[in-house]
Motif scaffolding. Structure first.
Motif, PDB file in Angstrom:
ATOM      1  N   GLN A   1       0.853  -1.185   0.000  1.00  0.00           N
ATOM      2  CA  GLN A   1       0.000   0.000   0.000  1.00  0.00           C
ATOM      3  C   GLN A   1       0.893   1.241   0.000  1.00  0.00           C
ATOM      4  OE1 GLN A   1      -2.754  -0.194   3.291  1.00  0.00           O
ATOM      5  NE2 GLN A   1      -3.685  -2.114   2.587  1.00  0.00           N
ATOM      6  N   THR A   2       0.696   2.100  -0.978  1.00  0.00           N
ATOM      7  CA  THR A   2       1.494   3.315  -1.103  1.00  0.00           C
ATOM      8  C   THR A   2       0.604   4.538  -0.933  1.00  0.00           C
ATOM      9  OG1 THR A   2       3.064   2.248  -2.600  1.00  0.00           O
ATOM     10  CG2 THR A   2       3.018   4.652  -2.596  1.00  0.00           C
ATOM     11  N   TYR A   3       0.961   5.363   0.042  1.00  0.00           N
ATOM     12  CA  TYR A   3       0.226   6.597   0.316  1.00  0.00           C
ATOM     13  C   TYR A   3       1.167   7.762   0.023  1.00  0.00           C
ATOM     14  CZ  TYR A   3      -2.742   3.271   2.763  1.00  0.00           C
ATOM     15  OH  TYR A   3      -3.548   2.190   3.079  1.00  0.00           O
ATOM     16  N   SER A   4       0.755   8.654  -0.884  1.00  0.00           N
ATOM     17  CA  SER A   4       1.649   9.709  -1.379  1.00  0.00           C
ATOM     18  C   SER A   4       1.108  11.094  -1.072  1.00  0.00           C
ATOM     19  CB  SER A   4       1.837   9.565  -2.901  1.00  0.00           C
ATOM     20  OG  SER A   4       2.290   8.282  -3.240  1.00  0.00           O
ATOM     21  N   TRP A   5       2.031  12.063  -1.020  1.00  0.00           N
ATOM     22  CA  TRP A   5       1.671  13.472  -0.858  1.00  0.00           C
ATOM     23  C   TRP A   5       2.832  14.321  -1.333  1.00  0.00           C
ATOM     24  CZ3 TRP A   5       2.940  10.122   2.985  1.00  0.00           C
ATOM     25  CH2 TRP A   5       4.039  10.433   3.783  1.00  0.00           C
ATOM     26  N   THR A   6       2.596  15.614  -1.398  1.00  0.00           N
ATOM     27  CA  THR A   6       3.611  16.573  -1.841  1.00  0.00           C
ATOM     28  C   THR A   6       3.878  17.577  -0.735  1.00  0.00           C
ATOM     29  OG1 THR A   6       2.912  16.352  -4.148  1.00  0.00           O
ATOM     30  CG2 THR A   6       4.227  18.275  -3.587  1.00  0.00           C
ATOM     31  N   LEU A   7       5.144  17.764  -0.402  1.00  0.00           N
ATOM     32  CA  LEU A   7       5.510  18.726   0.633  1.00  0.00           C
ATOM     33  C   LEU A   7       5.148  20.139   0.191  1.00  0.00           C
ATOM     34  CD1 LEU A   7       9.027  17.357   1.678  1.00  0.00           C
ATOM     35  CD2 LEU A   7       6.830  16.947   2.796  1.00  0.00           C
ATOM     36  N   LYS A   8       4.745  20.952   1.158  1.00  0.00           N
ATOM     37  CA  LYS A   8       4.307  22.316   0.862  1.00  0.00           C
ATOM     38  C   LYS A   8       5.404  23.353   1.049  1.00  0.00           C
ATOM     39  CE  LYS A   8       0.097  20.828   0.243  1.00  0.00           C
ATOM     40  NZ  LYS A   8      -0.485  20.760  -1.118  1.00  0.00           N
ATOM     41  N   SER A   9       6.551  22.934   1.548  1.00  0.00           N
ATOM     42  CA  SER A   9       7.624  23.891   1.813  1.00  0.00           C
ATOM     43  C   SER A   9       8.406  24.180   0.538  1.00  0.00           C
ATOM     44  CB  SER A   9       8.544  23.339   2.902  1.00  0.00           C
ATOM     45  OG  SER A   9       9.053  22.073   2.521  1.00  0.00           O
ATOM     46  N   GLN A  10       9.553  24.827   0.687  1.00  0.00           N
ATOM     47  CA  GLN A  10      10.400  25.178  -0.444  1.00  0.00           C
ATOM     48  C   GLN A  10      11.676  24.328  -0.424  1.00  0.00           C
ATOM     49  OE1 GLN A  10       9.474  27.393  -2.849  1.00  0.00           O
ATOM     50  NE2 GLN A  10       7.518  27.465  -1.730  1.00  0.00           N
ATOM     51  N   PRO A  11      12.268  24.085  -1.595  1.00  0.00           N
ATOM     52  CA  PRO A  11      13.502  23.285  -1.633  1.00  0.00           C
ATOM     53  C   PRO A  11      14.663  24.037  -0.972  1.00  0.00           C
ATOM     54  CG  PRO A  11      13.020  24.231  -3.786  1.00  0.00           C
ATOM     55  CD  PRO A  11      11.834  24.524  -2.920  1.00  0.00           C
ATOM     56  N   PRO A  12      15.656  23.286  -0.433  1.00  0.00           N
ATOM     57  CA  PRO A  12      15.734  21.816  -0.392  1.00  0.00           C
ATOM     58  C   PRO A  12      14.761  21.230   0.621  1.00  0.00           C
ATOM     59  CG  PRO A  12      17.570  22.765   0.804  1.00  0.00           C
ATOM     60  CD  PRO A  12      16.844  23.919   0.175  1.00  0.00           C
ATOM     61  N   TYR A  13      14.116  20.128   0.248  1.00  0.00           N
ATOM     62  CA  TYR A  13      13.090  19.521   1.080  1.00  0.00           C
ATOM     63  C   TYR A  13      13.728  18.551   2.065  1.00  0.00           C
ATOM     64  CZ  TYR A  13      10.223  21.363  -2.695  1.00  0.00           C
ATOM     65  OH  TYR A  13       9.629  22.191  -3.609  1.00  0.00           O
ATOM     66  N   GLN A  14      13.508  18.798   3.331  1.00  0.00           N
ATOM     67  CA  GLN A  14      14.111  17.981   4.372  1.00  0.00           C
ATOM     68  C   GLN A  14      13.054  17.089   5.018  1.00  0.00           C
ATOM     69  OE1 GLN A  14      17.390  18.008   4.875  1.00  0.00           O
ATOM     70  NE2 GLN A  14      17.634  19.604   3.326  1.00  0.00           N
ATOM     71  N   GLY A  15      13.415  15.828   5.287  1.00  0.00           N
ATOM     72  CA  GLY A  15      12.519  14.930   6.023  1.00  0.00           C
ATOM     73  C   GLY A  15      11.188  14.760   5.318  1.00  0.00           C
ATOM     74  N   GLY A  16      10.135  14.822   6.120  1.00  0.00           N
ATOM     75  CA  GLY A  16       8.798  14.757   5.562  1.00  0.00           C
ATOM     76  C   GLY A  16       8.368  13.376   5.129  1.00  0.00           C
ATOM     77  N   SER A  17       8.981  12.310   5.713  1.00  0.00           N
ATOM     78  CA  SER A  17       8.635  10.947   5.306  1.00  0.00           C
ATOM     79  C   SER A  17       7.328  10.475   5.915  1.00  0.00           C
ATOM     80  CB  SER A  17       9.764   9.991   5.687  1.00  0.00           C
ATOM     81  OG  SER A  17      10.023  10.046   7.076  1.00  0.00           O
ATOM     82  N   GLY A  18       6.749  11.292   6.780  1.00  0.00           N
ATOM     83  CA  GLY A  18       5.454  10.964   7.352  1.00  0.00           C
ATOM     84  C   GLY A  18       5.539   9.992   8.509  1.00  0.00           C
ATOM     85  N   SER A  19       4.465   9.900   9.263  1.00  0.00           N
ATOM     86  CA  SER A  19       4.359   8.974  10.379  1.00  0.00           C
ATOM     87  C   SER A  19       2.914   8.502  10.447  1.00  0.00           C
ATOM     88  CB  SER A  19       4.778   9.644  11.693  1.00  0.00           C
ATOM     89  OG  SER A  19       4.030  10.833  11.909  1.00  0.00           O
ATOM     90  N   ALA A  20       2.679   7.362  11.075  1.00  0.00           N
ATOM     91  CA  ALA A  20       1.340   6.781  11.038  1.00  0.00           C
ATOM     92  C   ALA A  20       1.008   6.047  12.326  1.00  0.00           C
ATOM     93  CB  ALA A  20       1.218   5.830   9.851  1.00  0.00           C
ATOM     94  N   ILE A  21      -0.280   6.006  12.645  1.00  0.00           N
ATOM     95  CA  ILE A  21      -0.814   5.158  13.704  1.00  0.00           C
ATOM     96  C   ILE A  21      -2.063   4.490  13.157  1.00  0.00           C
ATOM     97  CG2 ILE A  21       0.071   6.554  15.616  1.00  0.00           C
ATOM     98  CD1 ILE A  21      -2.784   7.676  15.950  1.00  0.00           C
ATOM     99  N   LEU A  22      -2.469   3.410  13.803  1.00  0.00           N
ATOM    100  CA  LEU A  22      -3.650   2.672  13.363  1.00  0.00           C
ATOM    101  C   LEU A  22      -4.628   2.565  14.516  1.00  0.00           C
ATOM    102  CD1 LEU A  22      -4.608   1.197  10.752  1.00  0.00           C
ATOM    103  CD2 LEU A  22      -3.858  -0.922  11.841  1.00  0.00           C
ATOM    104  N   ASN A  23      -5.901   2.835  14.240  1.00  0.00           N
ATOM    105  CA  ASN A  23      -6.965   2.723  15.223  1.00  0.00           C
ATOM    106  C   ASN A  23      -8.044   1.823  14.623  1.00  0.00           C
ATOM    107  OD1 ASN A  23      -8.340   3.466  17.712  1.00  0.00           O
ATOM    108  ND2 ASN A  23      -9.729   4.651  16.422  1.00  0.00           N
ATOM    109  N   GLY A  24      -8.002   0.529  14.968  1.00  0.00           N
ATOM    110  CA  GLY A  24      -8.893  -0.411  14.307  1.00  0.00           C
ATOM    111  C   GLY A  24      -8.464  -0.573  12.863  1.00  0.00           C
TER     112      GLY A  24
END
Length: 437
Positions: free
Chosen positions: A268-291
């Motif tokens: 499963q691939t979940y994608s997005w685009t960072l809103k900041s300006q280059p150079p883009y640092q980090g932003g790999s996302g984090s997740a939790i599951l509830n049910g």
């Protein structure tokens, strides 16, 4: 003729001297001038009623205490296991000597480890030893108890003991690992363990072990501990390594693995685009599951998906627009709220799912330890003060003077809160106000 002089008062002489010196116009002398001098507001101190302890007790500063569901607390003092009554702090029994400072509790038995690497089991009611293993079996500080099995590690191996007798059942060795593994969870008779495996690349490896036999069923490199295990499927976030700092595109990948074989059934691939300006640092996302609800925190939003109804390039079920730069979503959904850990500040913040309103808990010194139970948020500060906050209002309800800069996790048993003040080696028990229960 003799002239007589009357003595002149000292005060008059001093005054005349001052007039004389002042008339000389001597330069004024200053202290050294600073290179930088700026003032910042310390903020208003938190004013909350001082909570009087129910009781206090001594414990070893490096110990990790545990509480049971029936009002018992187990800690260590002088290398001995100590059992206390949570309500009044009364010492019920002590056991052993030269014990490592960690224990596990399950079904009326306390399990721990001696300095020589022996694993022991003690009755929580009487303090009598149930069994003790041979020496040198483990390098762990505390065991993990799952069902009828006691698990300990020894370098890159896990050892399983029978919880009733202490007899060794099996030993599972991870040859690729150079460090101690971590028990993640167990489901349907399969134990899931993570290791850091070093090589050309260093990453997390997920191993699946048959809890009964110790057979390693499968292993997956670049996979973290399971988010969940549902219907014979293991959902695990993949290690993404570093992203191209010239590309604003980011994604989070979840491998869906067959629990018995480790075969990848889906990614499963979940994608997005960072809103900041280059150079883009980090932003790999984090997740939790509830049910089945998957919450992914990006740099500017929290997105919700149904992990059991994945569709490629599918849109989120809901999106909350909120600034999460340098924040990871952590814990679990609680009281229709999600929580974040700030990587640049030692604070826990949150967001209400009902209206996307963000909140924090104002402290007047740096937070060191934060724990949330029910409607209570407990924050130990580096100035030796712990504050209890109302989760709904975010206001401080009470204050406890601990005298410590460092804390173990704050424990709760029923309506009693136990603060582990590590610097002072004190356990401090206070009542939990009704509003925070």
């Amino acid at each position: 003729m003799t002239t007589k002089f009357k003595p002149v008062r000292a005060g008059i002489i001093a005054a005349l001297a001052a007039i004389s010196i002042g008339s000389l116009n001597l330069p004024v002398i200053y202290a050294d001038a600073p290179i930088v001098s700026e003032s910042f507001s310390a903020g208003d101190p938190i004013k909350a009623p001082l909570q009087k302890p129910l009781w206090t007790a001594s414990f070893d500063k490096n110990a990790s205490s545990v509480v049971s569901g029936d009002g018992l607390l187990f800690t260590f003092e002088g290398g001995k296991l100590v059992a206390l009554n949570v309500q009044n702090g009364k010492k019920l029994f002590t056991y052993g000597s030269k014990l490592r400072p960690g224990a596990a509790y399950l079904n009326g038995v306390v399990y721990g480890v001696t300095d020589s690497g022996q694993v022991y089991a003690v009755s929580a009611k009487t303090g009598k030893q149930v069994w003790k293993s041979a020496a040198g079996i483990t390098d762990a500080n505390a065991p993990v108890v799952i069902k009828d099995t006691v698990l300990v590690s020894n370098k890159n191996a896990f050892i399983a003991l029978d919880a009733a007798t202490g007899k060794q059942r099996w030993k599972a060795v991870e040859d690729q690992a150079e460090n101690q593994g971590t028990v993640a969870t167990e489901a349907d008779g399969i134990l899931y363990v993570t290791y850091w495996v070093q090589g050309a690349l260093t990453s997390s490896q997920l191993d699946a072990i048959d809890l009964k036999t110790g057979k390693i069923l499968w292993k997956k490199f670049k996979q973290y501990a399971p988010l969940t295990i549902q219907n014979g499927l293991v959902y695990s976030i993949a290690d993404q390594y570093s992203f191209d700092d010239a590309d604003p595109k980011r994604e989070l990948n979840i491998a869906v693995l067959d629990a018995k074989t480790g075969k990848t059934k889906e990614t499963q691939t979940y994608s997005w685009t960072l809103k900041s300006q280059p150079p883009y640092q980090g932003g790999s996302g984090s997740a939790i599951l509830n049910g089945k609800d998957l919450y992914i925190a990006t740099d500017r939003a929290v997105m919700k998906f149904d992990i059991t109804a994945y569709k490629k390039d599918g849109k989120p079920l809901k999106t909350w627009n909120v600034d999460n730069t340098d924040k990871d979503i952590i814990g679990s959904v609680h009281d229709n709220r999600v929580f974040f850990k700030n990587s640049s500040k030692p604070e826990i913040t949150g967001m209400k799912l009902a209206d996307s309103m963000t909140f924090n808990f104002r402290t007047d010194n740096p937070p060191v330890q934060t724990d949330i139970y029910g409607n209570g948020v407990y924050i130990g500060q580096s100035d030796g003060v712990l504050h209890g906050y109302n989760l709904q209002t975010t206001f401080s309800v009470f204050t406890v003077n601990t005298g410590s800069r460092n804390y173990g996790p704050t424990l709760r048993s029923g309506n009693t809160l136990i603060i582990q003040a590590k610097d002072t080696g004190k356990l401090i028990a206070v009542p939990v106000p009704k509003a925070l229960q």
